[in-house]
Motif scaffolding. Structure first.
Motif, mmCIF file in Angstrom:
data_model
loop_
_atom_site.group_PDB
_atom_site.id
_atom_site.type_symbol
_atom_site.label_atom_id
_atom_site.label_comp_id
_atom_site.label_asym_id
_atom_site.label_seq_id
_atom_site.Cartn_x
_atom_site.Cartn_y
_atom_site.Cartn_z
ATOM 1 N N UNK A 111 0.805 -1.228 0.000
ATOM 2 C CA UNK A 111 0.000 0.000 0.000
ATOM 3 C C UNK A 111 0.833 1.272 0.000
ATOM 4 N N UNK A 112 2.108 1.172 0.371
ATOM 5 C CA UNK A 112 2.951 2.365 0.416
ATOM 6 C C UNK A 112 4.200 2.226 -0.448
ATOM 7 N N UNK A 113 5.117 1.326 -0.073
ATOM 8 C CA UNK A 113 6.350 1.193 -0.844
ATOM 9 C C UNK A 113 6.071 0.860 -2.307
ATOM 10 N N UNK A 114 5.103 -0.030 -2.531
ATOM 11 C CA UNK A 114 4.770 -0.405 -3.904
ATOM 12 C C UNK A 114 4.229 0.755 -4.709
ATOM 13 N N UNK A 115 3.386 1.574 -4.074
ATOM 14 C CA UNK A 115 2.819 2.739 -4.764
ATOM 15 C C UNK A 115 3.909 3.766 -5.071
ATOM 16 N N UNK A 116 4.792 4.010 -4.112
ATOM 17 C CA UNK A 116 5.888 4.957 -4.342
ATOM 18 C C UNK A 116 6.768 4.477 -5.499
ATOM 19 N N UNK A 117 7.134 3.207 -5.466
ATOM 20 C CA UNK A 117 7.995 2.645 -6.507
ATOM 21 C C UNK A 117 7.353 2.728 -7.891
ATOM 22 N N UNK A 118 6.079 2.334 -7.978
ATOM 23 C CA UNK A 118 5.400 2.360 -9.269
ATOM 24 C C UNK A 118 5.251 3.786 -9.788
ATOM 25 N N UNK A 119 4.884 4.707 -8.902
ATOM 26 C CA UNK A 119 4.720 6.101 -9.322
ATOM 27 C C UNK A 119 6.035 6.663 -9.841
ATOM 28 N N UNK A 120 7.122 6.398 -9.140
ATOM 29 C CA UNK A 120 8.429 6.866 -9.599
ATOM 30 C C UNK A 120 8.765 6.284 -10.971
ATOM 31 N N UNK A 121 8.435 5.000 -11.160
ATOM 32 C CA UNK A 121 8.720 4.357 -12.445
ATOM 33 C C UNK A 121 7.927 4.992 -13.582
ATOM 34 N N UNK A 122 6.709 5.451 -13.292
ATOM 35 C CA UNK A 122 5.842 6.000 -14.335
ATOM 36 C C UNK A 122 6.019 7.503 -14.562
ATOM 37 N N UNK A 123 6.798 8.177 -13.738
ATOM 38 C CA UNK A 123 6.926 9.635 -13.864
ATOM 39 C C UNK A 123 7.438 10.096 -15.234
ATOM 40 N N UNK A 124 8.407 9.405 -15.859
ATOM 41 C CA UNK A 124 8.809 9.859 -17.195
ATOM 42 C C UNK A 124 7.660 9.851 -18.207
ATOM 43 N N UNK A 125 6.775 8.866 -18.109
ATOM 44 C CA UNK A 125 5.627 8.803 -19.015
ATOM 45 C C UNK A 125 4.621 9.896 -18.689
ATOM 46 N N UNK A 126 4.426 10.166 -17.402
ATOM 47 C CA UNK A 126 3.498 11.222 -16.990
ATOM 48 C C UNK A 126 4.044 12.599 -17.362
#
Length: 239
Positions: A111-126
């Motif tokens: 609920x936390x580490x996974x969300x942070x990691x995924x969001x960071x991974x998707x930031x270049x696309x966003x």
């Protein structure tokens, strides 16, 4: 309406599935994630009737899957206009005096580490997208302001693992909104309410349609909308 490309995590059931359905029905391209590709294919067949819906395999507890998903999206679209971090778990119901550290770790990993990691991974696309919206699906159970009020109807729901992981998610929302405000991002947490799902239970008063509506509204809101807030259908929720 400008067609947007949006990623919804945990879209194979419950509120996430309904979010995907509502966005696709409005003409947007929606990637929904599932941990199990086989079950995801069953959901894909169901949701494809509503519009341009695509399946992507993501396990929040496996960072390698975050990077693989980024590579797949980069190759297929090159951008994202929105990310809805909906996937979460609630599997332990112990209070603070009895909860195990293993239960805490498991909930924070997803609920936390996974969300942070995924969001960071998707930031270049966003950053490559035009819309730049991130919605973190939280819960009023993670609100320190509400949990401190004994008169609040859900005050007795004292599940430390789940509740505290969502409180941490709220802080991530506030911090990321401040950091990316100058880039035009709109980043908010949402409280879908007590919704009749596998997590919310059969006796919950709200429908999945009602629970999904606030996420859909926030991810599609225009550049004049707020950032760094905790929102519900009834307005602003205290942190």
């Amino acid at each position: 309406m400008t067609k947007k490309t949006i990623l919804v995590t945990g879209g194979n059931k419950g509120i996430g599935q309904e979010i995907t359905k509502q966005l696709a029905s409005r003409g947007h391209t929606v990637y929904f994630s599932a941990r199990d590709a086989e079950k995801g294919q069953e959901t894909l067949q169901l949701l494809s009737q509503y519009g341009d819906v695509r399946l992507i395999e993501i396990d929040l507890r496996k960072p390698n899957s975050h990077h693989a998903a980024f590579a797949e999206l980069q190759a297929q679209t090159g951008k994202l206009d929105g990310l809805i971090n909906n996937a979460a778990i609630c599997t332990d119901y112990e209070g603070p005096a009895t909860v195990t550290l293993d239960a805490l770790r498991m909930h924070f990993e997803t609920n936390y580490f996974g969300v942070v990691s995924l969001t960071q991974a998707m930031l270049p696309l966003l950053r490559a997208g035009d819309h730049k919206a991130i919605v973190n699906v939280s819960t009023a159970l993670g609100s320190l302001g509400l949990q401190g009020e004994e008169s609040w109807p859900y005050s007795a729901v004292n599940l430390l693992a789940y509740n505290s992981s969502k409180t941490a998610l709220n802080m991530f929302t506030v911090s990321l909104a401040k950091e990316l405000r100058s880039e035009g991002f709109r980043i908010n947490a949402v409280n879908p309410g007590h919704i009749k799902t596998g997590l919310g239970g059969d006796q919950a008063p709200g429908s999945v349609e009602e629970g999904a509506a606030i996420s859909v509204k926030c991810v599609l809101a225009g550049p004049e909308s707020h950032t760094g807030l905790f929102l519900s259908s009834g307005g602003v929720v205290p942190w």
